[in-house]
Design a protein around this motif. Structure first.
Motif, PDB file in Angstrom:
ATOM      1  N   THR A 150      -4.636  -8.017   2.365  1.00  0.00           N
ATOM      2  CA  THR A 150      -3.404  -8.738   2.019  1.00  0.00           C
ATOM      3  C   THR A 150      -2.688  -8.065   0.848  1.00  0.00           C
ATOM      4  N   LYS A 151      -3.460  -7.520  -0.094  1.00  0.00           N
ATOM      5  CA  LYS A 151      -2.850  -6.780  -1.212  1.00  0.00           C
ATOM      6  C   LYS A 151      -2.026  -5.606  -0.696  1.00  0.00           C
ATOM      7  N   GLY A 152      -2.567  -4.907   0.284  1.00  0.00           N
ATOM      8  CA  GLY A 152      -1.840  -3.773   0.859  1.00  0.00           C
ATOM      9  C   GLY A 152      -0.598  -4.236   1.598  1.00  0.00           C
ATOM     10  N   LEU A 153      -0.751  -5.347   2.319  1.00  0.00           N
ATOM     11  CA  LEU A 153       0.386  -5.891   3.064  1.00  0.00           C
ATOM     12  C   LEU A 153       1.501  -6.291   2.093  1.00  0.00           C
ATOM     13  N   ALA A 154       1.113  -6.936   1.006  1.00  0.00           N
ATOM     14  CA  ALA A 154       2.094  -7.359  -0.003  1.00  0.00           C
ATOM     15  C   ALA A 154       2.796  -6.142  -0.610  1.00  0.00           C
ATOM     16  N   GLU A 155       2.024  -5.130  -0.878  1.00  0.00           N
ATOM     17  CA  GLU A 155       2.615  -3.904  -1.422  1.00  0.00           C
ATOM     18  C   GLU A 155       3.650  -3.350  -0.447  1.00  0.00           C
ATOM     19  N   GLY A 156       3.315  -3.385   0.834  1.00  0.00           N
ATOM     20  CA  GLY A 156       4.233  -2.908   1.864  1.00  0.00           C
ATOM     21  C   GLY A 156       5.512  -3.735   1.946  1.00  0.00           C
ATOM     22  N   LEU A 157       5.425  -5.004   1.567  1.00  0.00           N
ATOM     23  CA  LEU A 157       6.616  -5.862   1.552  1.00  0.00           C
ATOM     24  C   LEU A 157       7.404  -5.688   0.255  1.00  0.00           C
ATOM     25  N   GLY A 158       6.876  -4.874  -0.638  1.00  0.00           N
ATOM     26  CA  GLY A 158       7.561  -4.640  -1.910  1.00  0.00           C
ATOM     27  C   GLY A 158       7.267  -5.698  -2.961  1.00  0.00           C
ATOM     28  N   ILE A 159       6.222  -6.477  -2.742  1.00  0.00           N
ATOM     29  CA  ILE A 159       5.843  -7.517  -3.713  1.00  0.00           C
ATOM     30  C   ILE A 159       5.122  -6.863  -4.888  1.00  0.00           C
ATOM     31  N   LYS A 160       5.598  -7.181  -6.087  1.00  0.00           N
ATOM     32  CA  LYS A 160       5.019  -6.541  -7.271  1.00  0.00           C
ATOM     33  C   LYS A 160       3.974  -7.425  -7.948  1.00  0.00           C
ATOM     34  N   ARG A 161       4.080  -8.725  -7.701  1.00  0.00           N
ATOM     35  CA  ARG A 161       3.108  -9.640  -8.317  1.00  0.00           C
ATOM     36  C   ARG A 161       1.709  -9.337  -7.806  1.00  0.00           C
ATOM     37  N   ASN A 162       0.728  -9.631  -8.650  1.00  0.00           N
ATOM     38  CA  ASN A 162      -0.658  -9.407  -8.274  1.00  0.00           C
ATOM     39  C   ASN A 162      -1.106 -10.469  -7.259  1.00  0.00           C
ATOM     40  N   ILE A 163      -1.691 -10.032  -6.152  1.00  0.00           N
ATOM     41  CA  ILE A 163      -2.155 -10.980  -5.136  1.00  0.00           C
ATOM     42  C   ILE A 163      -3.529 -11.501  -5.535  1.00  0.00           C
ATOM     43  N   LYS A 164      -3.618 -12.818  -5.661  1.00  0.00           N
ATOM     44  CA  LYS A 164      -4.911 -13.428  -5.994  1.00  0.00           C
ATOM     45  C   LYS A 164      -5.382 -14.252  -4.817  1.00  0.00           C
ATOM     46  N   SER A 165      -6.688 -14.356  -4.665  1.00  0.00           N
ATOM     47  CA  SER A 165      -7.230 -15.130  -3.555  1.00  0.00           C
ATOM     48  C   SER A 165      -6.754 -16.581  -3.638  1.00  0.00           C
TER      49      SER A 165
END
Ligand code: ADP
Ligand code: MG
Length: 155
Positions: A42-57
């Protein structure tokens, strides 16, 4: 379609890649044991969407929302949910909404899932080392089959 990976970064790269093909209302189901790599993906997916916030479980909050990318990301953890509690949570509204829905432990709410989704199963195999994982893609419906073809077949 099944892939082997040997690092968390490699798992993230699969998430990042698929992010480019996603559209609002898409539902991605992530299944596999604790530590298998669902949140890492999911962290990688978020990065791909351009999300800069840290993904937490989202284990304790059940849903975390990220609005700072190309599309909103709704990251859910169904581990503590009972099948049938979707209404309470407004699951239907998320599925019909404006963002990407990523659900860890989707097996806990299998009766509340839409007809089309991309299910991804993560597995460890300790005989092959601590960082070894298999990532197995199971697209359901035309849109997700197309995504898998376009994004991964020619890898
Ligand atoms: P889950 O959400 O499935 O419980 P996480 O992604 O939170 O799993 O945790 C996976 C853990 O395993 C992380 O600590 C990560 O660094 C580690 N890890 C080691 N190798 C891999 C890999 N190839 N892919 C994903 N995670 C890996
Ligand atoms: Mg997780």
């Amino acid at each position: 379609m099944k892939f082997n990976v040997n690092t968390p970064e490699e798992t993230m790269s699969y998430g990042k890649k698929i992010a480019n093909y996603l559209k609002p209302k898409d539902v991605i189901l992530l299944d596999g044991d604790l530590g298998a790599g669902k949140t890492t993906f999911t962290k990688g997916l978020a990065e791909g969407l351009g999300i800069k916030r840290n993904i937490k479980s989202p284990t304790f909050t059940i849903i975390r929302e990220y609005q700072d990318g190309r599309l909103p990301l709704y990251h859910m953890d169904a581990y503590r949910l009972d099948d049938g509690s979707g209404d309470e949570l407004g699951l239907e509204e998320y599925f019909n909404g404006d963002g990407i829905n990523v659900i860890e432990w989707s097996n806990f709410i299998e009766n509340e899932l839409p007809s089309d989704y991309l299910k991804i199963i993560f597995k460890r195999d300790d005989s092959k080392g601590d960082n070894y994982r298999t990532i197995d893609f199971h697209p359901k419906g035309e849109h997700f089959n197309k995504i898998i073809k376009e994004s991964y077949l020619e890898k």
